[in-house]
Scaffold this active site. Structure first.
Site, PDB file in Angstrom:
ATOM      1  N   GLU A 195       0.849  -1.202   0.000  1.00  0.00           N
ATOM      2  CA  GLU A 195       0.000   0.000   0.000  1.00  0.00           C
ATOM      3  C   GLU A 195       0.882   1.248   0.000  1.00  0.00           C
ATOM      4  OE1 GLU A 195      -2.957   0.170   3.043  1.00  0.00           O
ATOM      5  OE2 GLU A 195      -3.788  -1.797   2.506  1.00  0.00           O
TER       6      GLU A 195
ATOM      7  N   ARG B 248      -2.352   0.518 -26.226  1.00  0.00           N
ATOM      8  CA  ARG B 248      -2.259  -0.456 -27.315  1.00  0.00           C
ATOM      9  C   ARG B 248      -3.438  -1.434 -27.325  1.00  0.00           C
ATOM     10  NH1 ARG B 248       4.004  -1.891 -26.360  1.00  0.00           N
ATOM     11  NH2 ARG B 248       3.379  -1.241 -24.288  1.00  0.00           N
TER      12      ARG B 248
ATOM     13  N   ASP C  81       6.173  -0.586 -38.563  1.00  0.00           N
ATOM     14  CA  ASP C  81       4.824  -1.055 -38.874  1.00  0.00           C
ATOM     15  C   ASP C  81       3.924   0.117 -39.244  1.00  0.00           C
ATOM     16  OD1 ASP C  81       4.271   0.137 -36.427  1.00  0.00           O
ATOM     17  OD2 ASP C  81       4.428  -1.760 -35.345  1.00  0.00           O
TER      18      ASP C  81
ATOM     19  N   LYS D 275       4.365  -5.552 -40.082  1.00  0.00           N
ATOM     20  CA  LYS D 275       4.696  -6.391 -38.917  1.00  0.00           C
ATOM     21  C   LYS D 275       3.516  -7.270 -38.553  1.00  0.00           C
ATOM     22  CE  LYS D 275       4.806  -4.727 -34.533  1.00  0.00           C
ATOM     23  NZ  LYS D 275       5.306  -3.859 -33.451  1.00  0.00           N
TER      24      LYS D 275
ATOM     25  N   ARG E   1       2.552  -9.569 -35.179  1.00  0.00           N
ATOM     26  CA  ARG E   1       3.007  -9.965 -33.842  1.00  0.00           C
ATOM     27  C   ARG E   1       2.455 -11.344 -33.508  1.00  0.00           C
ATOM     28  NH1 ARG E   1       5.390  -7.952 -29.535  1.00  0.00           N
ATOM     29  NH2 ARG E   1       5.539  -5.819 -30.301  1.00  0.00           N
TER      30      ARG E   1
ATOM     31  N   ASP F  97      10.136   4.788 -33.943  1.00  0.00           N
ATOM     32  CA  ASP F  97       8.857   4.247 -33.468  1.00  0.00           C
ATOM     33  C   ASP F  97       8.411   5.033 -32.246  1.00  0.00           C
ATOM     34  OD1 ASP F  97       6.686   2.569 -33.628  1.00  0.00           O
ATOM     35  OD2 ASP F  97       7.775   0.730 -33.140  1.00  0.00           O
TER      36      ASP F  97
END
Ligand code: R5P
Length: 293
Positions: free
Chosen positions: A39, A94, A169, A192, A194, A218
């Protein structure tokens, strides 16, 4: 008392200091203690000004999201009337669709959470692909995406003679174009696929690499596998050198070492994520955007 303050965390002190100077705003740090069970105890300065700019990049995001969940309402209790999040790296962008049935679309829910805590969210080069704009994520013009690609392009153009800029990509097209065009640099985009977290298949565009300096550009490097696949191919096709320029240098584990082993020469990044490869600061970009809010 100043009208606005930059509130940051100690692990982002270098960017916070440059940014506070660019903003002409006082800087204070959130005091943070992690209890043995995980915490957090957080402490903000008392008597906050009407506008508080909170700097928190979301690299290794999970704990940092909890920090924001706790700090945002606390800042309002302590006097902030306008609360703006400056998150140079916005995580969970993403995952913008359910790739398999039942999969949580994290992008949408993280944006909704941040939108409920902050009056506005500013970020740099978020990974927006299927969702094209910050307005879709933060309705009411409360989200703003800045781009470091022109700054990276300028850096690359200063370092190298006639480099070719390559995006690995389709998603990288926006950044590579913005970096290359102001300097009339040749550029291209790969394709690309993946296959897994650390497995990608990639095909570079049919450009002539022979004896040319290639720069892979990128938004983010995480495991580095995308860049490694691209670098290996560029070198196999005769590139004189391969360098890398990214906005967000996550480089998890030994990704950076692996990249150099694959033949990459320089790795350049912005300070959107603190990393030894930082060469370009996003502070002026953020400061200018805040001034125009
Ligand atoms: C995804 O399309 C991004 O733009 C990056 O190419 C990707 O996230 C890089 O990931 P990694 O470094 O793990 O290959």
């Amino acid at each position: 008392m100043s009208e606005q303050m930059l509130l940051a965390f100690e692990d982002e002190a270098p960017l916070a200091q440059v940014l506070a100077q660019a903003l002409g705003a006082p800087l204070a740090f959130v005091q943070r203690h992690a209890f043995p069970d995980g915490e957090l105890r957080l402490r903000l300065p008392e008597g906050l000004p009407p506008r508080v700019l909170m700097l928190r990049g979301l690299q290794q995001p999970n704990e940092k999201l909890v920090e924001l969940l706790l700090c945002a309402p606390a800042a309002r209790e302590l006097g902030a009337r306008e609360l703006i999040l400056l998150s140079p790296y916005l995580a969970y962008m993403r995952q913008d669709m359910a790739f398999t049935p039942g999969e949580v679309v994290s992008q949408r829910h993280v944006a909704a959470l941040l939108g409920s805590l902050f009056d506005a969210v500013l970020t740099v080069d978020p990974h927006l692909h299927r969702v094209r704009s910050m307005d879709e994520l933060f309705p009411g013009r409360r989200g703003l995406a800045l781009s470091a690609a022109p700054l990276l392009g300028q850096w690359v153009a200063q370092q190298l003679n006639r480099p070719i800029l390559i995006g690995p990509d389709e998603e990288a097209t926006q950044w590579v174009r913005a970096a290359a065009q102001p300097h009339a640099l040749e550029w291209g985009i790969g394709r690309k696929c993946r296959l897994g977290d650390r497995e990608v298949i990639l095909e570079l565009p049919p450009l002539e690499f022979g004896a040319r300096a290639v720069v892979l550009l990128d938004d983010v490097a995480s495991t580095g596998q995308t860049l490694i696949a691209a670098a290996t191919q560029a070198l196999a096709r005769g590139a004189a050198s391969v360098d890398v320029a990214v906005t967000h240098a996550l480089f998890v584990g030994d990704a950076l070492a692996q990249l150099h082993e694959a033949g990459v020469r320089h790795v350049w990044s912005t300070d959107a994520v603190p990393h030894p490869s930082n060469v370009v600061s996003v502070a002026p970009l953020l400061a200018q955007a805040v001034a125009q809010l």
